[in-house]
Design an enzyme around this catalytic site. Sequence first.
Site, PDB file in Angstrom:
ATOM      1  N   CYS A  22       0.817  -1.209   0.000  1.00  9.78           N
ATOM      2  CA  CYS A  22       0.000   0.000   0.000  1.00  9.78           C
ATOM      3  C   CYS A  22       0.849   1.256   0.000  1.00  9.78           C
ATOM      4  O   CYS A  22       2.001   1.255   0.396  1.00  9.78           O
ATOM      5  CB  CYS A  22      -0.875   0.048   1.250  1.00  9.78           C
ATOM      6  SG  CYS A  22      -1.876  -1.409   1.459  1.00  9.78           S
ATOM      7  N   GLY A  48       0.774  -0.097  -5.049  1.00 10.67           N
ATOM      8  CA  GLY A  48      -0.469  -0.860  -5.062  1.00 10.67           C
ATOM      9  C   GLY A  48      -1.328  -0.402  -6.211  1.00 10.67           C
ATOM     10  O   GLY A  48      -1.543   0.806  -6.390  1.00 10.67           O
ATOM     11  N   ASN A 123      -0.582   1.483   5.717  1.00 18.55           N
ATOM     12  CA  ASN A 123       0.397   0.722   4.950  1.00 18.55           C
ATOM     13  C   ASN A 123       1.144  -0.172   5.925  1.00 18.55           C
ATOM     14  O   ASN A 123       1.692   0.307   6.912  1.00 18.55           O
ATOM     15  CB  ASN A 123       1.368   1.678   4.248  1.00 18.55           C
ATOM     16  CG  ASN A 123       2.542   0.969   3.575  1.00 18.55           C
ATOM     17  OD1 ASN A 123       3.635   1.513   3.484  1.00 18.55           O
ATOM     18  ND2 ASN A 123       2.331  -0.245   3.104  1.00 18.55           N
ATOM     19  N   GLY A 124       1.164  -1.449   5.627  1.00 17.79           N
ATOM     20  CA  GLY A 124       1.822  -2.416   6.507  1.00 17.79           C
ATOM     21  C   GLY A 124       0.889  -3.560   6.794  1.00 17.79           C
ATOM     22  O   GLY A 124      -0.228  -3.601   6.263  1.00 17.79           O
ATOM     23  N   TYR A 263      13.524  -3.032  -3.736  1.00 15.56           N
ATOM     24  CA  TYR A 263      12.524  -3.141  -4.789  1.00 15.56           C
ATOM     25  C   TYR A 263      11.342  -2.186  -4.651  1.00 15.56           C
ATOM     26  O   TYR A 263      10.875  -1.629  -5.642  1.00 15.56           O
ATOM     27  CB  TYR A 263      11.969  -4.573  -4.829  1.00 15.56           C
ATOM     28  CG  TYR A 263      10.737  -4.694  -5.695  1.00 15.56           C
ATOM     29  CD1 TYR A 263      10.848  -4.781  -7.086  1.00 15.56           C
ATOM     30  CD2 TYR A 263       9.463  -4.671  -5.135  1.00 15.56           C
ATOM     31  CE1 TYR A 263       9.712  -4.854  -7.885  1.00 15.56           C
ATOM     32  CE2 TYR A 263       8.330  -4.749  -5.929  1.00 15.56           C
ATOM     33  CZ  TYR A 263       8.453  -4.840  -7.294  1.00 15.56           C
ATOM     34  OH  TYR A 263       7.343  -4.905  -8.088  1.00 15.56           O
TER      35      TYR A 263
END
Length: 491
Positions: A22, A48, A123-124, A263
């Site tokens: 996310c 995302g 996010n996570g 990445y």
Amino acid sequence: MTSLIQSLHSDRQGGDKLHEECGIFGVYNHPDAAALTALGLHALQHRGQEAAGIVSFDGEKFQSERRLGLVSDNFTKASVIDRLEGTSAIGHVRYSTTGETALRNVQPLFADLAGGGFACAHNGNLTNALTLRNELVQQGAIFQSTSDTETILQLVARSKRGRTIDRLIDALFQIQGAYSLVVLTNKKMIGARDPLGIRPLVLGDLDGSPVLASETCALDIIGAQFVRDVENGEIIVINEGGIESIKPFPQMKPRPCIFEYIYFSRPDSILLGKSVYNCRKSFGATLAKESYVEADVVTPVPDSGVPAAIGFAEHANIPFEMGIIRNHYVGRTFIEPTQLGRQLGVKRKHNPNKAHVTGKRVVLIDDSIVRGTTSVKIVQMMREAGATEVHMRIACPPITHPDFYGIDTPTQDQLLAATHTMEEMKEYIGADSLAFLSIDGMYRAMGYEEGRNNDLPQYTDHCFTGDYPTSLTDREGDEDFRQLSLLQEQG
Ligand code: AMP
């Protein structure tokens, strides 16, 4: 055909876990809050691509638009942006492999709590969401989504504390795992980062309007100034009176996720003072130092392998060429829910640039190997294009452990490096040679002369070491099944 069907089947089974990748964004006190949020989310789209949402607040009411698909397909029309009235807005982009692309899982999640509206973008991944959720359900809580983020909302709603910020802190003390949050209430925008700072979050400023974003590239797109990274364990409370920083947790050493540099983050972002692009170049240079090979050309697997390939080529003194050309109108290979989709995706995505491959000894550089799908296809593609030798060099260590903190990785049995020796991987990929960056090399490339220091953890590198920095409560016991049972879509 059989194998495809089999792999499709097994992929679905493995892929039913909730995998969240996310990006989050928020802006406070700006007349174009929703439009700016759409732009910020567009810059974070790499984090995302399945769904996006924005919640705004106009001083009286909250507006919410949550859509499946890309930001540019959903949030560029005036009709949508105009509905998101108000001077504050938060937004979210999301990828999840749960079927389910279901709209009810698309964030920001919103709830009407005792103290007013509460919108949250996360996010996570939490590592005790299932355990907490089961307890809450026992107590009568009704969940609307399968998202672990809803657990946070439920905990805030049930807190006995008075002020929203105290209720949020109460909730944060109960959750484990990784979270960067942006919250919008009728008075405040709040940013929070878990005690280890696993996922990123930055604070920016647009002509006096505070901005929160997963990465600095989202500040750049709206012309906001970078102010600073939100610290691990820090809560930033933004209201009319200004910006306040709260640190409710016992002080811990930060453990940001190294995979953001490898990445996940965009190369033009600056994370904790380090250029992601330069880190990737440095991974490539260190890889060349560690596993040089004689060759005619260094070629990246575009786009994510490009900076590392530049670093490798420079250090090895071998010409860099784009031996593979990428079609930019195909999404990220990995971000497709099925193995079949991924395999076709690789073909649709890359084509050999024969002028720089035929008759050449090629060093192929990719940032990582997960299942090995990309590497198998690309090596074969190089051979078909007439490469005389194909040497694969990977700009991170072998991924042997899944991530549980918000990066999509398959179960361990599907990770190539978890189930194959180096020689087996080389055979499987079909390369003449194969080498990965060492763990110490990775740390040296990040500027740590001594390499990895076990006594002083610098990053979380669990994907390569299995050293998970938090407890994995939901995975104790019959782990896979328990995780699936929560996160699977029910019917
Ligand atoms: P694989 O083909 O399964 O070995 O995946 C490796 C490829 O996917 C590499 O080219 C990476 O750039 C990319 N990749 C690695 N990790 C992820 C991730 N978590 N999500 C999406 N793509 C990824």
